[in-house]
Design an enzyme around this catalytic site. Structure first.
Site, PDB file in Angstrom:
ATOM      1  N   LYS A  84      47.884  40.637  43.171  1.00 33.66           N
ATOM      2  CA  LYS A  84      47.538  41.547  44.277  1.00 33.66           C
ATOM      3  C   LYS A  84      46.140  41.224  44.809  1.00 33.66           C
ATOM      4  O   LYS A  84      45.380  40.493  44.157  1.00 33.66           O
ATOM      5  CB  LYS A  84      47.603  42.994  43.783  1.00 33.66           C
ATOM      6  CG  LYS A  84      46.615  43.322  42.685  1.00 33.66           C
ATOM      7  CD  LYS A  84      46.958  44.647  42.018  1.00 33.66           C
ATOM      8  CE  LYS A  84      45.955  44.947  40.912  1.00 33.66           C
ATOM      9  NZ  LYS A  84      46.404  46.049  40.051  1.00 33.66           N
ATOM     10  N   TYR A 128      14.159  41.608  54.151  1.00 32.12           N
ATOM     11  CA  TYR A 128      14.112  42.977  54.671  1.00 32.12           C
ATOM     12  C   TYR A 128      13.529  43.939  53.643  1.00 32.12           C
ATOM     13  O   TYR A 128      13.863  43.850  52.455  1.00 32.12           O
ATOM     14  CB  TYR A 128      15.519  43.464  55.011  1.00 32.12           C
ATOM     15  CG  TYR A 128      16.182  42.746  56.147  1.00 32.12           C
ATOM     16  CD1 TYR A 128      15.625  42.770  57.435  1.00 32.12           C
ATOM     17  CD2 TYR A 128      17.369  42.063  55.942  1.00 32.12           C
ATOM     18  CE1 TYR A 128      16.259  42.122  58.487  1.00 32.12           C
ATOM     19  CE2 TYR A 128      18.009  41.403  56.990  1.00 32.12           C
ATOM     20  CZ  TYR A 128      17.449  41.435  58.254  1.00 32.12           C
ATOM     21  OH  TYR A 128      18.074  40.801  59.284  1.00 32.12           O
TER      22      TYR A 128
HETATM   23  C1  LIG Z   1      46.383  45.614  38.728  1.00 31.33           C
HETATM   24  C2  LIG Z   1      47.436  46.018  37.770  1.00 31.33           C
HETATM   25  C3  LIG Z   1      47.637  45.294  36.591  1.00 31.33           C
HETATM   26  C4  LIG Z   1      46.732  44.147  36.138  1.00 31.33           C
HETATM   27  O1  LIG Z   1      45.549  44.673  35.573  1.00 31.33           O
HETATM   28  P1  LIG Z   1      44.485  43.732  34.829  1.00 31.33           P
HETATM   29  O2  LIG Z   1      43.618  44.697  34.122  1.00 31.33           O
HETATM   30  O3  LIG Z   1      43.737  42.983  35.886  1.00 31.33           O
HETATM   31  O4  LIG Z   1      45.228  42.849  33.913  1.00 31.33           O
HETATM   32  C5  LIG Z   1      48.710  45.663  35.785  1.00 31.33           C
HETATM   33  N1  LIG Z   1      49.512  46.682  36.124  1.00 31.33           N
HETATM   34  C6  LIG Z   1      49.336  47.411  37.249  1.00 31.33           C
HETATM   35  C7  LIG Z   1      50.261  48.531  37.553  1.00 31.33           C
HETATM   36  C8  LIG Z   1      48.285  47.110  38.102  1.00 31.33           C
HETATM   37  O5  LIG Z   1      48.104  47.842  39.201  1.00 31.33           O
END
Ligand SMILES: *Cc1c(COP(=O)(O)O)cnc(C)c1O
Length: 399
Positions: free
Chosen positions: A59, A291
């Site tokens: 994702k 800045y």
């Molecule tokens: C993002 C996500 C994961 C992966 O999590 P990590 O801690 O990066 O391994 C797993 N399950 C769900 C439902 C998620 O949203």
């Protein structure tokens, strides 16, 4: 009108052809190692319960690494499935030719979007009876069972059926003839926070609740259903958390969510953030830099301007806190980070020149800088550091 339109088109063409002539490493960029992704997947697989499947979570554009690139390498490394957050992310992977099963982790709740999901061979996460029925209607209309995963809430209080409601409705769901329950899962809320191996930890409570629900629905009768619970942190804890599949994000990119680092597994960072020295100058004692003059020199100082800034995704909260690597030596970043540039103190260097490359994240020999270091310095988490990087940074595949 006609000629105006043509001119406009010509402009676009000449514009894009000069864009193509720019070296992606001209200013600031991200180098990606497919080898590291494949290596990490293999390493993680080596600690999984036998026959446990690996879902690569890609994702947010593969945590900023480029979702298509990560997916292809994860699959080559042995990942069985992919997880994305949104419908768009799933469709992007399908349109680049990826064939592996893709689960959408976010909630899809309108019939229109569920239909898009179905037609693109994407698997939705379902947390409500009414959405089960929508999926059933779609399956009926197209004369094909609609595959989906049911989610139950064991303590995250985000998505998922309330457990009692789930138990009351499970029979009804299984009686729907036009859906296919391919998975049942839940999500851990505290695995990277508590001492999860303690029997009273919240992570154990969640796992026990998950098992209790599975037992009550007599899950043994449904061996085809994939049960899954763990993210990266849960996966590292013990095989008791693995069930039939684990959903791996952060670990696959090369970083452990647990501290102190559980050293039963060696990982390689897949991302290297680099930028160029665009200018060098000398300033006197008592001169402000950037800045707000949040850095004042206490001696004659040599400064290098680095062509990367917060518009590329480096939080301004890291101002005066970063260290950059050049030829194995750390140089401190000084003054406020600006939109497109930041400065480093190179007073003690002899051989840094305009056009040289500096490393902001990644490793160089035995030295490394990780998103965990940045997160600690800006009171956030490495996940947020990684998915902040913008498209202005070209992604370059290295090996
Ligand atoms: C993002 C996500 C994961 C992966 O999590 P990590 O801690 O990066 O391994 C797993 N399950 C769900 C439902 C998620 O949203």
């Amino acid at each position: 009108m006609q000629s105006e339109f043509r001119n406009y088109q010509n402009n676009v063409i000449s514009h894009s052809s000069s864009l193509a002539s720019i070296d992606p490493t001209q200013r600031a960029w991200i180098e990606l190692s497919g080898d590291a992704i494949r290596y990490n997947v293999r390493q993680i697989k080596s600690i999984l319960k036998p026959n446990c499947k690996f879902m690569a979570v890609v994702k947010a554009d593969g945590y900023g690494h480029d979702a298509v690139f990560v997916s292809e390498n994860a699959i080559r490394g042995g990942a069985n499935q992919l997880g994305v957050a949104t419908l768009q992310e799933g469709i992007q992977l399908r349109s680049s030719g990826i064939k592996a099963p893709i689960l959408i982790l976010g909630n899809i709740y309108s019939k229109k979007d569920l239909l898009i999901c179905f037609k693109n061979n994407l698997v939705p996460t379902i947390s409500d009876m009414k959405d089960c029925i929508l999926c059933d209607e779609i399956g009926l209309k197209y004369k094909k069972q609609f595959p989906l995963h049911l989610k139950i809430d064991t303590g995250m209080s985000r998505l998922g059926f309330d457990t009692n409601y789930f138990l009351k409705n499970f029979r009804k769901i299984m009686n729907l003839q036009n859906i296919y329950v391919d998975g049942i899962y839940s999500h851990l809320a505290f695995a990277d926070e508590d001492n999860a191996l303690d029997k009273k930890s919240f992570t154990q409570i969640q796992k026990n609740k998950f098992i209790k629900v599975l037992n009550k629905i007599n899950i043994k009768k449904y061996p085809q259903i994939t049960k899954h619970l763990s993210n990266s942190a849960g996966t590292l804890l013990s095989q008791d958390f693995h069930f039939d599949m684990v959903r791996i994000g952060l670990l696959m990119y090369g970083y452990s969510p647990l501290s102190p680092f559980l050293n039963n597994i060696k990982l390689k960072p897949a991302l290297f953030l680099k930028s160029k020295v665009s200018f060098i100058k000398h300033i006197d004692k008592n001169i402000g830099v950037s800045y707000g003059r949040r850095f004042i020199s206490n001696k004659k100082t040599k400064i290098a301007v680095i062509s990367i800034g917060y518009a590329d995704g480096i939080s301004r909260k890291l101002s005066n806190k970063l260290n950059l690597l050049h030829n194995g030596i750390y140089y401190p970043q000084i003054g406020s980070i600006t939109m497109d540039q930041l400065m480093i103190d190179i007073t003690n260097s002899k051989n840094i020149n305009v056009g040289d490359t500096v490393l902001l994240l990644g490793s160089d020999g035995n030295k490394s800088i990780t998103p965990i270091d940045w997160a600690d310095k800006s009171s956030t988490i490495p996940w947020e550091i990684l998915c902040a990087f913008k498209n202005r940074l070209p992604r370059v595949e290295i090996y």
